[in-house]
Design a protein around this motif. Structure first.
Motif, PDB file in Angstrom:
ATOM      1  N   LYS A  15       0.826  -1.207   0.000  1.00 17.49           N
ATOM      2  CA  LYS A  15       0.000   0.000   0.000  1.00 17.49           C
ATOM      3  C   LYS A  15       0.859   1.255   0.000  1.00 17.49           C
ATOM      4  O   LYS A  15       0.566   2.217  -0.705  1.00 17.49           O
ATOM      5  CB  LYS A  15      -0.926   0.013   1.216  1.00 17.49           C
ATOM      6  CG  LYS A  15      -2.044  -0.980   1.135  1.00 17.49           C
ATOM      7  CD  LYS A  15      -2.938  -0.891   2.343  1.00 17.49           C
ATOM      8  CE  LYS A  15      -4.032  -1.930   2.278  1.00 17.49           C
ATOM      9  NZ  LYS A  15      -4.931  -1.835   3.431  1.00 17.49           N
ATOM     10  N   SER A  19       1.053   3.896  -3.035  1.00 18.22           N
ATOM     11  CA  SER A  19       0.706   5.285  -2.775  1.00 18.22           C
ATOM     12  C   SER A  19       1.789   6.236  -3.270  1.00 18.22           C
ATOM     13  O   SER A  19       1.493   7.251  -3.901  1.00 18.22           O
ATOM     14  CB  SER A  19       0.474   5.491  -1.273  1.00 18.22           C
ATOM     15  OG  SER A  19       0.152   6.819  -1.002  1.00 18.22           O
ATOM     16  N   TYR A  52      -6.745  -1.829  -2.676  1.00 16.36           N
ATOM     17  CA  TYR A  52      -6.917  -0.421  -3.031  1.00 16.36           C
ATOM     18  C   TYR A  52      -8.271   0.083  -2.558  1.00 16.36           C
ATOM     19  O   TYR A  52      -8.388   1.178  -2.036  1.00 16.36           O
ATOM     20  CB  TYR A  52      -6.787  -0.220  -4.543  1.00 16.36           C
ATOM     21  CG  TYR A  52      -7.105   1.195  -4.953  1.00 16.36           C
ATOM     22  CD1 TYR A  52      -6.207   2.219  -4.701  1.00 16.36           C
ATOM     23  CD2 TYR A  52      -8.309   1.507  -5.562  1.00 16.36           C
ATOM     24  CE1 TYR A  52      -6.496   3.522  -5.045  1.00 16.36           C
ATOM     25  CE2 TYR A  52      -8.595   2.805  -5.906  1.00 16.36           C
ATOM     26  CZ  TYR A  52      -7.692   3.802  -5.655  1.00 16.36           C
ATOM     27  OH  TYR A  52      -7.991   5.089  -5.984  1.00 16.36           O
ATOM     28  N   ILE A  58      -5.293   7.783   0.381  1.00 17.20           N
ATOM     29  CA  ILE A  58      -4.169   7.487  -0.493  1.00 17.20           C
ATOM     30  C   ILE A  58      -3.087   8.530  -0.365  1.00 17.20           C
ATOM     31  O   ILE A  58      -1.914   8.227  -0.325  1.00 17.20           O
ATOM     32  CB  ILE A  58      -4.630   7.388  -1.959  1.00 17.20           C
ATOM     33  CG1 ILE A  58      -5.612   6.246  -2.096  1.00 17.20           C
ATOM     34  CG2 ILE A  58      -3.448   7.181  -2.891  1.00 17.20           C
ATOM     35  CD1 ILE A  58      -6.285   6.189  -3.429  1.00 17.20           C
ATOM     36  N   ASP A  59      -3.441   9.774  -0.298  1.00 18.64           N
ATOM     37  CA  ASP A  59      -2.447  10.869  -0.301  1.00 18.64           C
ATOM     38  C   ASP A  59      -1.672  10.968   0.960  1.00 18.64           C
ATOM     39  O   ASP A  59      -1.931  10.700   1.994  1.00 18.64           O
ATOM     40  CB  ASP A  59      -3.128  12.194  -0.581  1.00 18.64           C
ATOM     41  CG  ASP A  59      -3.764  12.195  -1.970  1.00 18.64           C
ATOM     42  OD1 ASP A  59      -3.191  11.545  -2.850  1.00 18.64           O
ATOM     43  OD2 ASP A  59      -4.803  12.819  -2.120  1.00 18.64           O
TER      44      ASP A  59
END
Length: 59
Positions: A15, A19, A52, A58-59
């Motif tokens: 992850k 990212s 996902y 995500i940021d």
């Protein structure tokens, strides 16, 4: 910004690595043509995966 070394990117993507790669693609630091074929497929597979979809941010 932090430098992203595509040659040393370990697969499969986690992850955190996904990212970082996604942010680099968004900001234009990484282009699709710069990525290896395996990395492109791994990125797409991660994008389609449940991992996902379960990511909170995500940021």
């Amino acid at each position: 910004m932090e430098e992203l070394d595509l040659n040393n990117m370990k697969l499969p993507l986690s992850k955190k690595r996904f990212s970082k790669l996604r942010n680099a693609i968004r900001t234009g630091r990484v282009k699709w043509m710069e990525m290896s074929e395996e990395l492109m497929y791994s990125y797409q597979d991660f994008w389609k995966s449940e991992k996902y979809k379960n990511m909170e941010k995500i940021d």
